[in-house]
Scaffold this motif. Structure first.
Motif, short mmCIF file in Angstrom:
data_model
loop_
_atom_site.label_atom_id
_atom_site.label_comp_id
_atom_site.label_asym_id
_atom_site.label_seq_id
_atom_site.Cartn_x
_atom_site.Cartn_y
_atom_site.Cartn_z
N MET A 1 -2.42 -21.81 -15.18
CA MET A 1 -3.09 -20.77 -16.03
C MET A 1 -4.22 -20.71 -15.45
SD MET A 1 -4.48 -21.54 -19.78
CE MET A 1 -2.99 -20.94 -20.75
N SER A 2 -4.65 -19.47 -14.96
CA SER A 2 -5.68 -19.12 -14.29
C SER A 2 -6.56 -18.42 -15.41
CB SER A 2 -5.67 -18.03 -13.25
OG SER A 2 -6.60 -17.87 -12.43
N VAL A 3 -7.97 -18.65 -15.29
CA VAL A 3 -8.90 -18.15 -16.36
C VAL A 3 -9.93 -17.27 -15.51
CG1 VAL A 3 -10.38 -18.48 -18.16
CG2 VAL A 3 -8.45 -20.02 -17.82
N ARG A 4 -10.22 -16.24 -16.13
CA ARG A 4 -11.51 -15.57 -15.32
C ARG A 4 -12.51 -14.85 -16.39
NH1 ARG A 4 -10.63 -10.25 -15.90
NH2 ARG A 4 -8.22 -9.32 -15.87
N ALA A 5 -13.54 -14.30 -15.87
CA ALA A 5 -14.49 -13.48 -16.75
C ALA A 5 -13.83 -11.84 -16.92
CB ALA A 5 -15.90 -13.49 -16.25
N PRO A 6 -14.17 -11.39 -18.00
CA PRO A 6 -13.91 -10.00 -18.13
C PRO A 6 -14.27 -9.19 -16.88
CG PRO A 6 -14.70 -10.83 -20.06
CD PRO A 6 -14.91 -12.07 -19.15
N LYS A 7 -13.70 -8.08 -16.45
CA LYS A 7 -13.53 -7.57 -15.26
C LYS A 7 -14.60 -6.34 -15.40
CE LYS A 7 -9.59 -4.53 -15.42
NZ LYS A 7 -8.41 -4.20 -14.78
N ASP A 8 -14.94 -5.91 -16.69
CA ASP A 8 -15.62 -4.81 -16.95
C ASP A 8 -16.13 -4.95 -18.68
OD1 ASP A 8 -13.58 -3.70 -18.28
OD2 ASP A 8 -12.97 -2.51 -16.76
N ASP A 9 -16.90 -4.14 -18.84
CA ASP A 9 -17.46 -4.00 -20.07
C ASP A 9 -16.39 -3.89 -21.19
OD1 ASP A 9 -19.83 -4.65 -19.60
OD2 ASP A 9 -20.36 -2.55 -19.53
N GLU A 10 -15.40 -2.97 -20.88
CA GLU A 10 -14.31 -2.69 -21.78
C GLU A 10 -13.52 -3.71 -22.17
OE1 GLU A 10 -11.62 -0.77 -24.46
OE2 GLU A 10 -13.79 -0.08 -23.80
N GLU A 11 -12.97 -4.46 -20.86
CA GLU A 11 -12.26 -5.73 -21.11
C GLU A 11 -13.14 -6.95 -21.76
OE1 GLU A 11 -11.04 -8.40 -17.78
OE2 GLU A 11 -9.34 -7.26 -18.03
N ALA A 12 -14.20 -6.95 -21.82
CA ALA A 12 -15.19 -7.98 -22.60
C ALA A 12 -15.15 -7.42 -24.07
CB ALA A 12 -16.47 -7.83 -22.25
N ARG A 13 -14.97 -6.20 -24.34
CA ARG A 13 -15.21 -5.51 -25.55
C ARG A 13 -13.76 -5.90 -26.34
NH1 ARG A 13 -13.17 -2.09 -28.65
NH2 ARG A 13 -11.72 -1.10 -26.92
N ARG A 14 -12.57 -5.81 -25.58
CA ARG A 14 -11.39 -6.14 -26.11
C ARG A 14 -11.21 -7.60 -26.53
NH1 ARG A 14 -9.49 -2.70 -21.92
NH2 ARG A 14 -8.67 -4.58 -21.03
N ALA A 15 -11.64 -8.48 -25.68
CA ALA A 15 -11.58 -9.79 -25.75
C ALA A 15 -12.49 -10.29 -26.97
CB ALA A 15 -12.23 -10.64 -24.55
N ARG A 16 -13.76 -9.77 -27.25
CA ARG A 16 -14.68 -9.98 -28.39
C ARG A 16 -13.70 -9.44 -29.64
NH1 ARG A 16 -18.82 -8.34 -25.02
NH2 ARG A 16 -18.63 -6.21 -25.70
N LEU A 17 -13.04 -8.47 -29.65
CA LEU A 17 -12.30 -7.90 -30.81
C LEU A 17 -11.28 -8.85 -31.13
CD1 LEU A 17 -11.88 -5.39 -32.72
CD2 LEU A 17 -10.50 -4.54 -31.00
N MET A 18 -10.61 -9.27 -30.23
CA MET A 18 -9.22 -10.30 -30.23
C MET A 18 -9.75 -11.53 -30.84
SD MET A 18 -6.84 -9.83 -26.95
CE MET A 18 -5.86 -10.74 -27.34
N VAL A 19 -11.16 -11.96 -30.39
CA VAL A 19 -11.69 -13.34 -31.11
C VAL A 19 -11.91 -12.83 -32.68
CG1 VAL A 19 -13.59 -14.92 -31.12
CG2 VAL A 19 -12.31 -14.30 -29.00
N ALA A 20 -12.60 -11.74 -32.71
CA ALA A 20 -12.75 -11.27 -34.17
C ALA A 20 -11.88 -11.29 -35.04
CB ALA A 20 -13.90 -10.32 -34.25
N LEU A 21 -10.62 -10.83 -34.83
CA LEU A 21 -9.36 -10.85 -35.39
C LEU A 21 -8.59 -11.96 -35.46
CD1 LEU A 21 -8.08 -7.02 -34.13
CD2 LEU A 21 -9.25 -7.64 -36.28
N GLY A 22 -9.28 -13.00 -34.98
CA GLY A 22 -8.63 -14.32 -35.35
C GLY A 22 -7.61 -14.51 -33.95
N GLN A 23 -7.62 -13.92 -33.02
CA GLN A 23 -6.35 -14.00 -32.01
C GLN A 23 -7.01 -15.09 -30.80
OE1 GLN A 23 -5.20 -10.00 -30.98
NE2 GLN A 23 -4.18 -9.82 -33.10
N GLY A 24 -8.06 -15.39 -30.90
CA GLY A 24 -8.56 -16.23 -29.84
C GLY A 24 -8.40 -17.72 -30.07
N GLN A 25 -8.45 -18.38 -29.37
CA GLN A 25 -8.49 -20.03 -29.28
C GLN A 25 -9.64 -20.61 -28.67
OE1 GLN A 25 -4.82 -20.84 -27.20
NE2 GLN A 25 -3.69 -21.32 -28.98
N SER A 26 -9.93 -21.71 -29.25
CA SER A 26 -11.09 -22.72 -28.74
C SER A 26 -10.73 -23.26 -27.47
CB SER A 26 -11.49 -23.62 -29.65
OG SER A 26 -10.39 -24.74 -29.66
#
Length: 78
Positions: free
Chosen positions: A1-26
């Motif tokens: 499992m490789s982890v990386r930072a978002p490649k652009d602002d749009e990807e970062a926005r989608r990631a924040r949205l997923m977390v806000a919708l409860g789809q993220g994990q600690s």
């Protein structure tokens, strides 16, 4: 499992949205999913620091390999 930072602002926005919708994990939950055991807080903080450093360097971070090496290191010193 490789982890990386978002490649652009749009990807970062989608990631924040997923977390806000409860789809993220600690970080602790992901570590537990990989290792099968609840991690100590020190390991969680170490992984967070490694993730931050990898993001700043623009490099991927292989979390599963890191956790495997960490486990081997712990066993060697036990």
């Amino acid at each position: 499992m490789s982890v990386r930072a978002p490649k652009d602002d749009e990807e970062a926005r989608r990631a924040r949205l997923m977390v806000a919708l409860g789809q993220g994990q600690s970080v602790a939950a992901v570590i537990e999913e990989i290792t099968g055991t609840a991690p100590p807080e020190e390991l969680v903080e170490t992984v967070k620091a490694r993730l931050k450093a990898a993001a700043e360097d623009g490099m991927p971070f292989d979390l599963a390999s890191f956790l495997e090496l960490h486990s081997e290191w712990q066993e060697a010193w036990a």
